[in-house]
Design a protein around this motif. Sequence first.
Motif, PDB file in Angstrom:
ATOM      1  N   UNK A 193     -11.978  58.025 -11.210  1.00 29.07           N
ATOM      2  CA  UNK A 193     -12.931  56.919 -11.044  1.00 29.07           C
ATOM      3  C   UNK A 193     -14.042  57.298 -10.078  1.00 29.07           C
ATOM      4  N   UNK A 194     -13.704  58.026  -9.034  1.00 30.20           N
ATOM      5  CA  UNK A 194     -14.705  58.438  -8.045  1.00 30.20           C
ATOM      6  C   UNK A 194     -15.677  59.438  -8.670  1.00 30.20           C
ATOM      7  N   UNK A 195     -15.135  60.460  -9.320  1.00 35.59           N
ATOM      8  CA  UNK A 195     -15.987  61.484  -9.938  1.00 35.59           C
ATOM      9  C   UNK A 195     -16.867  60.880 -11.035  1.00 35.59           C
ATOM     10  N   UNK A 196     -16.279  60.021 -11.872  1.00 33.45           N
ATOM     11  CA  UNK A 196     -17.058  59.381 -12.940  1.00 33.45           C
ATOM     12  C   UNK A 196     -18.131  58.469 -12.362  1.00 33.45           C
ATOM     13  N   UNK A 197     -17.792  57.758 -11.294  1.00 32.83           N
ATOM     14  CA  UNK A 197     -18.765  56.875 -10.660  1.00 32.83           C
ATOM     15  C   UNK A 197     -19.938  57.640 -10.075  1.00 32.83           C
ATOM     16  N   UNK A 198     -19.665  58.725  -9.375  1.00 29.75           N
ATOM     17  CA  UNK A 198     -20.756  59.526  -8.815  1.00 29.75           C
ATOM     18  C   UNK A 198     -21.608  60.144  -9.923  1.00 29.75           C
ATOM     19  N   UNK A 199     -20.979  60.533 -11.021  1.00 32.14           N
ATOM     20  CA  UNK A 199     -21.713  61.158 -12.126  1.00 32.14           C
ATOM     21  C   UNK A 199     -22.686  60.189 -12.796  1.00 32.14           C
ATOM     22  N   UNK A 200     -22.446  58.895 -12.679  1.00 31.83           N
ATOM     23  CA  UNK A 200     -23.321  57.901 -13.319  1.00 31.83           C
ATOM     24  C   UNK A 200     -24.618  57.663 -12.556  1.00 31.83           C
ATOM     25  N   UNK A 201     -24.777  58.280 -11.413  1.00 32.25           N
ATOM     26  CA  UNK A 201     -26.023  58.189 -10.633  1.00 32.25           C
ATOM     27  C   UNK A 201     -26.428  56.747 -10.326  1.00 32.25           C
ATOM     28  N   UNK A 202     -25.434  55.896 -10.074  1.00 32.22           N
ATOM     29  CA  UNK A 202     -25.713  54.540  -9.621  1.00 32.22           C
ATOM     30  C   UNK A 202     -25.930  53.501 -10.697  1.00 32.22           C
ATOM     31  N   UNK A 203     -25.889  53.881 -11.964  1.00 36.38           N
ATOM     32  CA  UNK A 203     -26.135  52.884 -13.010  1.00 36.38           C
ATOM     33  C   UNK A 203     -24.864  52.594 -13.798  1.00 36.38           C
ATOM     34  N   UNK A 204     -24.655  51.324 -14.062  1.00 40.88           N
ATOM     35  CA  UNK A 204     -23.528  50.851 -14.872  1.00 40.88           C
ATOM     36  C   UNK A 204     -22.166  51.282 -14.337  1.00 40.88           C
ATOM     37  N   UNK A 205     -21.976  51.169 -13.043  1.00 42.66           N
ATOM     38  CA  UNK A 205     -20.673  51.494 -12.463  1.00 42.66           C
ATOM     39  C   UNK A 205     -19.664  50.421 -12.840  1.00 42.66           C
ATOM     40  N   UNK A 206     -18.478  50.842 -13.242  1.00 42.05           N
ATOM     41  CA  UNK A 206     -17.418  49.875 -13.520  1.00 42.05           C
ATOM     42  C   UNK A 206     -16.851  49.382 -12.190  1.00 42.05           C
ATOM     43  N   UNK A 207     -16.061  48.333 -12.259  1.00 39.59           N
ATOM     44  CA  UNK A 207     -15.452  47.806 -11.040  1.00 39.59           C
ATOM     45  C   UNK A 207     -14.517  48.841 -10.416  1.00 39.59           C
ATOM     46  N   UNK A 208     -13.770  49.560 -11.255  1.00 41.46           N
ATOM     47  CA  UNK A 208     -12.849  50.587 -10.747  1.00 41.46           C
ATOM     48  C   UNK A 208     -13.619  51.725 -10.077  1.00 41.46           C
TER      49      UNK A 208
END
Length: 161
Positions: free
Chosen positions: A77-92
């Motif tokens: 979840x952390x790696x995927x969240x950082x990879x999204x560059x701040x857009x459309x982050x899930x709650x997890x």
Amino acid sequence: MLVYPDGLSMAADEQRRFRLMYEAEPRESVDRVMAERGLKNPWPQMPFPDRILNCKDGVGLHYDRQQGVEMMMGFNDIANGFAKKGSNLSEAETEGIKEFVRSRSVSPAFVRRMVQEHGDASLRAAFLLRDRGGEYALEYLLRRYKGAAFRTVYPNMSLIQ
């Protein structure tokens, strides 16, 4: 920094790393140490806890000269969240990034490494700092949640007369 899909992959890679370190040493030196210490194999036997081996949602590994090896389970979840560059982050992903920064077990160097690789947009989004703080947002968060790492540590000293 490495991100593994699961705990078994991480454990296998760590065992391989230790084996390769010892294979790089001269055989005579390795044989002598094995004989002195009564070892079957020159590399250490590192039993990982079952909760790490059974982890299916990613393991993040970071090496720092001062901190040593840091390992964090549930890293997908952390790696995927950082990879999204701040857009459309899930709650997890948002909660994962927040816990990553807030955790006392994670060094500032580990957080900085993630920001170095992926930028700070997801970090700023998770903490609702999208357009605030500019380049100081990361430093603000590190000092707020990891302030002890920035304080001068004085050695314990006793004066005896």
